[in-house]
Design an enzyme around this catalytic site. Structure first.
Site, PDB file in Angstrom:
ATOM      1  N   HIS A  72       0.846  -1.197   0.000  1.00 34.19           N
ATOM      2  CA  HIS A  72       0.000   0.000   0.000  1.00 34.19           C
ATOM      3  C   HIS A  72       0.881   1.246   0.000  1.00 34.19           C
ATOM      4  CE1 HIS A  72      -4.202  -1.505   1.495  1.00 34.19           C
ATOM      5  NE2 HIS A  72      -3.741  -2.210   0.484  1.00 34.19           N
ATOM      6  N   TYR A 201      -9.031   5.648   7.634  1.00 35.47           N
ATOM      7  CA  TYR A 201      -9.161   6.012   9.058  1.00 35.47           C
ATOM      8  C   TYR A 201     -10.231   7.110   9.146  1.00 35.47           C
ATOM      9  CZ  TYR A 201      -4.806   3.544  10.149  1.00 35.47           C
ATOM     10  OH  TYR A 201      -3.835   2.580  10.326  1.00 35.47           O
ATOM     11  N   PRO A 293      -3.783   0.641  18.736  1.00 33.49           N
ATOM     12  CA  PRO A 293      -3.536   0.137  17.371  1.00 33.49           C
ATOM     13  C   PRO A 293      -3.744   1.176  16.270  1.00 33.49           C
ATOM     14  CG  PRO A 293      -5.511  -0.841  18.303  1.00 33.49           C
ATOM     15  CD  PRO A 293      -4.873  -0.070  19.391  1.00 33.49           C
ATOM     16  N   LYS A 297       1.348   0.175  15.009  1.00 31.20           N
ATOM     17  CA  LYS A 297       2.736   0.108  15.449  1.00 31.20           C
ATOM     18  C   LYS A 297       3.064  -1.088  16.332  1.00 31.20           C
ATOM     19  CE  LYS A 297       3.987   3.357  13.074  1.00 31.20           C
ATOM     20  NZ  LYS A 297       4.234   2.617  11.849  1.00 31.20           N
ATOM     21  N   TYR A 385       4.143   6.603   9.770  1.00 37.67           N
ATOM     22  CA  TYR A 385       3.252   5.488   9.445  1.00 37.67           C
ATOM     23  C   TYR A 385       4.021   4.356   8.742  1.00 37.67           C
ATOM     24  CZ  TYR A 385      -1.095   3.084   8.293  1.00 37.67           C
ATOM     25  OH  TYR A 385      -2.110   2.146   8.214  1.00 37.67           O
TER      26      TYR A 385
HETATM   27  P1  FAS Z   1       1.998 -11.426  21.861  1.00 38.23           P
HETATM   28  O1  FAS Z   1       1.052 -11.068  22.967  1.00 38.23           O
HETATM   29  O2  FAS Z   1       1.505 -11.468  20.462  1.00 38.23           O
HETATM   30  O3  FAS Z   1       2.622 -12.887  22.133  1.00 38.23           O
HETATM   31  C1  FAS Z   1       2.986 -13.265  23.452  1.00 38.23           C
HETATM   32  C2  FAS Z   1       2.963 -14.801  23.509  1.00 38.23           C
HETATM   33  O4  FAS Z   1       3.401 -15.187  24.807  1.00 38.23           O
HETATM   34  C3  FAS Z   1       1.553 -15.346  23.317  1.00 38.23           C
HETATM   35  O5  FAS Z   1       1.574 -16.404  22.390  1.00 38.23           O
HETATM   36  C4  FAS Z   1       1.172 -15.841  24.716  1.00 38.23           C
HETATM   37  O6  FAS Z   1       0.342 -16.979  24.679  1.00 38.23           O
HETATM   38  C5  FAS Z   1       2.525 -16.177  25.312  1.00 38.23           C
HETATM   39  N1  FAS Z   1       2.556 -16.114  26.773  1.00 38.23           N
HETATM   40  C6  FAS Z   1       1.939 -15.215  27.573  1.00 38.23           C
HETATM   41  N2  FAS Z   1       2.209 -15.484  28.868  1.00 38.23           N
HETATM   42  C7  FAS Z   1       3.027 -16.583  28.878  1.00 38.23           C
HETATM   43  C8  FAS Z   1       3.636 -17.338  29.904  1.00 38.23           C
HETATM   44  N3  FAS Z   1       3.464 -17.023  31.203  1.00 38.23           N
HETATM   45  N4  FAS Z   1       4.401 -18.406  29.562  1.00 38.23           N
HETATM   46  C9  FAS Z   1       4.585 -18.723  28.249  1.00 38.23           C
HETATM   47  N5  FAS Z   1       4.022 -18.042  27.220  1.00 38.23           N
HETATM   48  C10 FAS Z   1       3.245 -16.982  27.547  1.00 38.23           C
HETATM   49  N6  FAS Z   1      -0.997  -4.284  16.662  1.00 38.23           N
HETATM   50  C11 FAS Z   1      -1.069  -3.657  15.466  1.00 38.23           C
HETATM   51  O7  FAS Z   1      -0.048  -3.181  14.987  1.00 38.23           O
HETATM   52  N7  FAS Z   1      -2.280  -3.533  14.811  1.00 38.23           N
HETATM   53  C12 FAS Z   1      -3.430  -4.082  15.312  1.00 38.23           C
HETATM   54  O8  FAS Z   1      -4.488  -3.982  14.712  1.00 38.23           O
HETATM   55  C13 FAS Z   1      -3.401  -4.779  16.533  1.00 38.23           C
HETATM   56  N8  FAS Z   1      -4.525  -5.354  17.052  1.00 38.23           N
HETATM   57  C14 FAS Z   1      -4.458  -5.993  18.268  1.00 38.23           C
HETATM   58  C15 FAS Z   1      -5.599  -6.580  18.855  1.00 38.23           C
HETATM   59  C16 FAS Z   1      -5.530  -7.213  20.098  1.00 38.23           C
HETATM   60  C17 FAS Z   1      -6.773  -7.836  20.705  1.00 38.23           C
HETATM   61  C18 FAS Z   1      -4.306  -7.242  20.803  1.00 38.23           C
HETATM   62  C19 FAS Z   1      -4.223  -7.873  22.178  1.00 38.23           C
HETATM   63  C20 FAS Z   1      -3.167  -6.673  20.238  1.00 38.23           C
HETATM   64  C21 FAS Z   1      -3.238  -6.049  18.969  1.00 38.23           C
HETATM   65  N9  FAS Z   1      -2.100  -5.481  18.363  1.00 38.23           N
HETATM   66  C22 FAS Z   1      -2.152  -4.834  17.178  1.00 38.23           C
HETATM   67  C23 FAS Z   1      -0.835  -5.560  18.993  1.00 38.23           C
HETATM   68  C24 FAS Z   1      -0.269  -6.922  18.697  1.00 38.23           C
HETATM   69  O9  FAS Z   1      -0.242  -7.135  17.330  1.00 38.23           O
HETATM   70  C25 FAS Z   1       1.075  -6.995  19.374  1.00 38.23           C
HETATM   71  O10 FAS Z   1       1.833  -5.822  19.161  1.00 38.23           O
HETATM   72  C26 FAS Z   1       1.864  -8.202  18.943  1.00 38.23           C
HETATM   73  O11 FAS Z   1       1.063  -9.341  19.121  1.00 38.23           O
HETATM   74  C27 FAS Z   1       3.118  -8.229  19.810  1.00 38.23           C
HETATM   75  O12 FAS Z   1       3.693  -9.464  19.670  1.00 38.23           O
HETATM   76  P2  FAS Z   1       4.407 -10.165  20.923  1.00 38.23           P
HETATM   77  O13 FAS Z   1       5.296  -9.171  21.590  1.00 38.23           O
HETATM   78  O14 FAS Z   1       4.960 -11.426  20.397  1.00 38.23           O
HETATM   79  O15 FAS Z   1       3.238 -10.437  21.994  1.00 38.23           O
HETATM   80  C1  PHB Z   2      -5.817  -4.106  10.934  1.00 36.51           C
HETATM   81  O1  PHB Z   2      -5.972  -4.361   9.714  1.00 36.51           O
HETATM   82  O2  PHB Z   2      -6.085  -4.939  11.834  1.00 36.51           O
HETATM   83  C2  PHB Z   2      -5.303  -2.740  11.350  1.00 36.51           C
HETATM   84  C3  PHB Z   2      -4.793  -1.911  10.386  1.00 36.51           C
HETATM   85  C4  PHB Z   2      -4.317  -0.658  10.759  1.00 36.51           C
HETATM   86  C5  PHB Z   2      -4.385  -0.274  12.092  1.00 36.51           C
HETATM   87  C6  PHB Z   2      -4.911  -1.123  13.058  1.00 36.51           C
HETATM   88  C7  PHB Z   2      -5.388  -2.371  12.683  1.00 36.51           C
HETATM   89  O3  PHB Z   2      -3.938   0.952  12.466  1.00 36.51           O
END
Ligand code: FAS
Ligand code: PHB
Length: 390
Positions: A72, A201, A293, A297, A385
């Protein structure tokens, strides 16, 4: 069991770090609390910066991303009933972002790790970190009903916001910075074509909305919702009606609706835990910081943390130098705080705050009017971005 680096968590942070270290000949074991299927069922982020794509390229784990991902070069801001395109490529000397689900990236990394014989222990319960303030750290955990021990030289806490790693550090040894937002995002995933070729957005009087996608056939939408709301209270029809109310008439008309595959509410917070290193324990990704989100980032910050931590551990194990691990926290936090600022700024600009008065609404409107009228202002948004340099 013994390894050089014990990685807690098999999300993007843990898997990226595990594969980079494995590729450099440094032994790792990943301990993951959930099952493989559970981790792969999570619907999270969708926008990858070029730096994140570069790490996957370096690993040789980006073939599917380049085949299925969507480059994009622009993004739309919709406010006052008008759409305004931010030309990311023109404003950043040719940079772009790639639309590719975090779920797919996680799958690609897991598949590669399994193919290369990397060790990942799923359903590792009661993970406990020991001795990381000394020279001989180790981890204990429950697996198949018995307590196991993993001796290591370094522990990488990649276990997310609710993980055990940050919580294992004495409260007095860390400083927390936090802002909790008075709203959440209700997200819906549906097998329908996206309403637009690029992301939209939306700032509307009824609240924020985001039109995103996973492919040309799969769409991801969000609407701002109250903290007291539950996804179960939102029928698909209620979601589609509310989304359309927040769009301009032409875009609302163009939305293709369909049954939801997934519907969930994510709370929004800005959060940083400093420092990101405690002796032989290093935090990366959501274990150390959270961003709303809005700026896309979260996942990309996890990637830059992993880049810095990998380089530091490569220096430690290959060049026998501690300079990298000594500098890790400061180097990672410098980029983290810039992304925290951008995410907070865009969230503050695009959302409706419950306590917002007429003056604050005029300030949002004036900032948006200025933003889309100035190449300088749009360039500032664009360079954040697409991702600031590592
Ligand atoms: P993660 O949380 O992804 O991974 C951590 C891992 O550790 C998980 O698999 C978990 O099961 C494991 N774990 C936890 N506790 C443990 C323990 N005690 N022992 C062993 N393992 C354990 N970011 C964006 O950029 N755009 C988005 O749209 C977006 N949407 C999101 C929506 C939700 C609901 C959430 C919660 C986050 C969102 N994020 C988004 C942010 C997300 O993408 C994170 O930045 C990304 O998953 C970070 O990756 P990790 O640091 O690996 O953490
Ligand atoms: C998504 O596609 O999940 C998404 C994209 C951009 C954002 C947040 C979420 O800023």
């Amino acid at each position: 069991m013994r390894t050089q680096v014990a990685i807690i968590g098999a999300g993007p942070s843990g898997l990226l770090l595990g594969q980079l270290l494995h590729q450099a000949g440094i032994d790792t074991v990943i301990l993951e609390r959930r099952s493989r299927d559970y981790v792969l069922a999570r619907i999270r982020a969708g926008v990858l910066e070029q730096g994140t794509v570069g790490l996957l390229d370096k690993l040789g784990a980006s073939a599917r991303l380049h085949a299925e991902g969507l480059p994009h070069s622009g993004v739309d801001l919709l406010f006052g009933g008008q759409r305004h395109r931010i030309a990311l490529d023109r404003l950043t000397g040719g940079k772009h972002v790639t639309i590719y689900g975090q779920t797919e990236m996680t799958r690609d990394l897991m598949d590669q790790r399994e193919a290369q014989g990397g060790r990942t222990i799923f359903e590792a319960d009661d993970v406990v970190l020991h001795g990381f303030d000394g020279e001989r750290p180790y981890v204990t955990y429950m697996a198949e009903g018995s307590c196991r021990r993993l001796d290591c030289e370094v522990i990488a806490g990649c276990d997310g916001y609710h993980g055990v790693s940050r919580a294992s550090v004495p409260a007095g040894a860390r400083q927390i910075f936090e802002r909790v937002y008075p709203f959440g995002w209700l997200g819906l995933l549906a097998e329908v074509p996206p309403v637009s070729d690029e992301l939209i957005y939306v700032r509307s009087q009824r609240g924020f909305a985001l039109c995103s996608m996973r492919s040309h056939a799969r769409s991801r939408y969000y609407v701002q919702c109250g903290l007291d709301e539950h996804a179960g209270d939102w029928s698909d029809q209620r979601f589609w009606d509310e989304l359309r109310r927040r769009l301009d008439p032409a875009t609302a008309e163009a939305v293709t609706t369909g049954p939801s595959i997934e519907k969930s509410i994510a709370p929004l917070r800005s959060f940083v835990a400093e420092p990101m290193r405690f002796g032989r324990l290093f935090l990366a990704g959501d274990a150390a910081h959270i961003v709303p989100p809005t700026g896309a980032k979260g996942l990309n910050l996890a990637a830059s943390d992993v880049h810095y931590l990998f380089e530091a551990l490569r220096e430690l194990f290959i060049e026998n130098s501690e300079a990298g691990i000594d500098a890790y926290s400061q180097k990672a936090l410098a980029r983290v705080w810039k992304a925290e600022r951008f995410s907070w700024w865009l969230t503050s600009l695009m959302h409706r705050f419950p306590d917002q008065g007429p003056f604050e609404q005029r300030m949002q409107q004036a900032e948006l009017d200025y933003l889309v009228s100035s190449d300088h202002a749009m360039a500032a948004l664009a360079e954040n971005y697409v991702g600031l340099p590592y």
